[in-house]
Design a protein around this motif. Structure first.
Motif, PDB file in Angstrom:
ATOM      1  N   ARG A 148       0.985  -1.228   0.088  1.00  0.00           N
ATOM      2  CA  ARG A 148      -0.032   0.113  -0.047  1.00  0.00           C
ATOM      3  C   ARG A 148       0.904   1.297  -0.050  1.00  0.00           C
ATOM      4  NH1 ARG A 148      -4.586   1.019  -2.355  1.00  0.00           N
ATOM      5  NH2 ARG A 148      -4.390   3.439  -1.925  1.00  0.00           N
ATOM      6  N   THR A 149       1.959   1.127   0.561  1.00  0.00           N
ATOM      7  CA  THR A 149       2.912   2.256   0.816  1.00  0.00           C
ATOM      8  C   THR A 149       3.539   2.663  -0.538  1.00  0.00           C
ATOM      9  OG1 THR A 149       3.356   1.934   3.103  1.00  0.00           O
ATOM     10  CG2 THR A 149       4.999   3.200   1.743  1.00  0.00           C
ATOM     11  N   VAL A 150       3.862   1.288  -1.253  1.00  0.00           N
ATOM     12  CA  VAL A 150       4.293   1.673  -2.594  1.00  0.00           C
ATOM     13  C   VAL A 150       3.438   2.414  -3.585  1.00  0.00           C
ATOM     14  CG1 VAL A 150       5.025   0.228  -4.822  1.00  0.00           C
ATOM     15  CG2 VAL A 150       5.911  -0.473  -2.419  1.00  0.00           C
ATOM     16  N   ILE A 151       2.130   1.886  -3.505  1.00  0.00           N
ATOM     17  CA  ILE A 151       1.151   2.668  -4.359  1.00  0.00           C
ATOM     18  C   ILE A 151       1.022   3.972  -3.863  1.00  0.00           C
ATOM     19  CG2 ILE A 151      -1.252   2.659  -4.901  1.00  0.00           C
ATOM     20  CD1 ILE A 151      -1.410  -0.584  -4.328  1.00  0.00           C
ATOM     21  N   GLU A 152       1.189   4.504  -2.765  1.00  0.00           N
ATOM     22  CA  GLU A 152       0.883   5.638  -2.299  1.00  0.00           C
ATOM     23  C   GLU A 152       1.994   6.570  -2.739  1.00  0.00           C
ATOM     24  OE1 GLU A 152      -1.700   7.416  -1.108  1.00  0.00           O
ATOM     25  OE2 GLU A 152      -2.815   5.547  -1.448  1.00  0.00           O
ATOM     26  N   ALA A 153       3.312   6.171  -2.564  1.00  0.00           N
ATOM     27  CA  ALA A 153       4.571   6.577  -3.068  1.00  0.00           C
ATOM     28  C   ALA A 153       4.648   6.819  -4.771  1.00  0.00           C
ATOM     29  CB  ALA A 153       5.749   6.020  -2.750  1.00  0.00           C
ATOM     30  N   CYS A 154       3.889   5.979  -5.274  1.00  0.00           N
ATOM     31  CA  CYS A 154       3.948   5.758  -6.932  1.00  0.00           C
ATOM     32  C   CYS A 154       2.888   7.050  -7.127  1.00  0.00           C
ATOM     33  CB  CYS A 154       3.611   4.520  -7.475  1.00  0.00           C
ATOM     34  SG  CYS A 154       4.894   3.231  -7.480  1.00  0.00           S
ATOM     35  N   LYS A 155       2.062   7.189  -6.351  1.00  0.00           N
ATOM     36  CA  LYS A 155       0.727   8.360  -7.037  1.00  0.00           C
ATOM     37  C   LYS A 155       1.621   9.597  -6.501  1.00  0.00           C
ATOM     38  CE  LYS A 155      -3.227   7.593  -5.023  1.00  0.00           C
ATOM     39  NZ  LYS A 155      -4.277   7.405  -3.983  1.00  0.00           N
TER      40      LYS A 155
END
Lengths: 229, 229
Positions: free
Chosen positions: B127-134
Motif C-alpha cells: 500500500r505504501t508503494v502505491i501511495e509513493a507511486c501516486k
C-alpha cells in the motif's frame, strides 16, 4: 558500542559532568550506578571513556580517560543547503544527513518554501543532530548553519567549492567526485524558481537530476548526500 | 502533475472504474465531479488520462484516453534485500526506495532481524508503494518480493547479477557501475552474522561500507539505492 552522552562543556583535569536531559536519561532510563562506564563526546570531534563517580539530583559526575579525537574525514567537506520539508520529515532528514556524515546543513529560504527555518525550528534540529550523533557514533556534530537565501548560501562558500543544484531538468550523470568542498542545493516542494536557478548557475553551479521521478525534499537531500559525498 | 489514482484492473474499451480507497479519496476528499480529469496508472508501467463519467456510492467510472507507457529505465534493474526496520521506519524506507526507482525489495529473514516480514506487514508495504507511486509520478510499482533468507535471496537472482552486501568492515570505495542487474543486501540492526556474510561472499558478493558511521537500516538501504543505482 557503549551508550554515548553529549557533553555541553569539555572535561577539566579528567572531570566531567552531565546535566539536564543527558543526566536524566542516564539515571532514570538507564538506571546507571556509580562505577558504570559510558562514552562522552563533545560534538567537536573528541570522545572520552568515562566512569561515573557521583550521581546527584539531575547531575552526574564522571572521571574521564584521555580523549580520542575523530579524524576529519579525507576528501570533501560536504554541505547541503535545503529548503526544509514540513513536520517530522524535517527531523527525519536531519537524522539521516547526520548518519551519512554531512558536515553542514544550511536551511534555505526560498520563494516557494513553506517551512520557515525559525530559531525554534533550528534549535529542534540541533537536538536531532545530537541524538543522531549519539546513535551513529559520530563525534563531530553536523552544523546547522544560519538560514540563507540561494544567493547568500552561494556567496558564503569558501572559494573553490564545487556547486550543484538539484533540478529535475538537469544532467542525470553523476559529476565526477571532487577533492575540495562541495555544496548541493535542494529546493522546496514546488521547486526553485527560474530566478533561483539562474542565480545558482550564474555562481557556477551545475544542475543535476537526482532521479527519474519526483523526489520529496528529504529524499533528494539524502540521495545527494549518498551520491556526491 | 494531475492527481494520480491506482487502477486495480486495466481499462477495457476505454472504460475504467475506481473503487475502495481510491474512489473514496477522489469523491470525498477531493470532491471530484463528473467531467473532472485525472490520471490513472496500473502499476505495471501504463497510465491513462481519464475523465469522470459517473460517480456512484464507492465507485467512480471514467472514460480513458489511449495509454502512455513508461519506458523501462536503461541500465541496471536494481533490487535491495533488506532486514526490515521496525515501526514507521519500514514505511518510510519503502516510500524513499519507491521514489528513487528501486525495482524490487526482498524482505530479508536474518538471524538478528527483529521485524518479521509477515504477510500483513508486506501488504502494508505494498500500500505504501502505491501511495509513493501516486505522489512521485512512477507508473511501475516497486515489487515487494517474497521474504527470503540471505541464501534464498542470492539463489533467486538472475545469472549475471552484481551482488553487494552492506558491511561496515567492507570496501569504502564505490564499485564501478555495472550494466546488468544489481542486488544489494542490507542487514538488521545488529548486523549480519559471520555465517550470513560468508554465504554472501561465497555467492560472489562484494562487501561494501556505505558510510563511516553506523547507519540505521533504512539509511543504509536508501544510501545504497542512491549510490549504486
Amino acid at each position: 558500542m557503549s551508550e554515548r552522552f553529549h557533553l555541553a562543556t569539555p572535561p577539566v583535569a579528567g572531570q566531567a559532568a552531565l546535566s539536564g536531559d543527558e543526566a536524566r536519561h542516564l539515571v532514570r532510563v538507564l538506571r546507571a550506578k556509580v562505577g558504570d562506564r559510558v562514552v562522552l563526546f563533545d560534538g567537536a570531534g573528541s570522545r572520552w571513556l568515562a566512569e561515573i563517580t557521583a550521581i546527584n539530583r539531575d547531575r552526574v559526575e564522571l572521571r574521564t580517560e584521555p580523549p580520542i579525537t575523530e579524524a576529519i574525514p579525507p576528501g570533501a567537506a560536504f554541505a547541503l543547503a535545503v529548503a526544509l520539508p514540513k513536520g517530522e520529515r524535517q527531523q527525519w532528514m536531519v537524522e539521516k544527513l547526520t548518519e551519512l556524515g554531512v558536515a553542514r546543513l544550511v536551511p534555505l529560504i526560498t520563494t516557494r518554501g513553506v517551512a520557515l527555518p525559525t530559531a525554534a525550528a533550528c534549535a529542534r534540529l540541533e537536538r536531532t543532530v545530537i541524538e543522531a550523533c549519539k546513535q551513529c557514533g559520530r563525534d563531530r556534530l553536523m552544523v546547522i548553519d544560519e538560514p540563507a537565501t540561494v544567493g547568500d548560501a552561494l556567496r558564503r562558500q569558501p572559494a573553490g567549492t564545487s556547486l550543484l543544484i538539484a533540478d529535475p531538468a538537469g544532467e542525470t550523470a553523476a559529476p565526477a567526485a571532487t577533492a575540495g568542498p562541495v555544496l548541493v542545493l535542494v529546493g522546496p516542494e514546488g521547486g526553485f524558481t527560474a530566478e533561483e536557478i539562474a542565480a545558482a548557475e550564474g555562481a557556477g553551479a551545475r544542475r543535476v537530476a537526482l532521479a527519474r521521478h519526483v523526489l520529496r525534499i528529504e529524499t533528494a537531500a539524502i540521495a545527494a548526500a549518498a551520491r556526491f559525498f
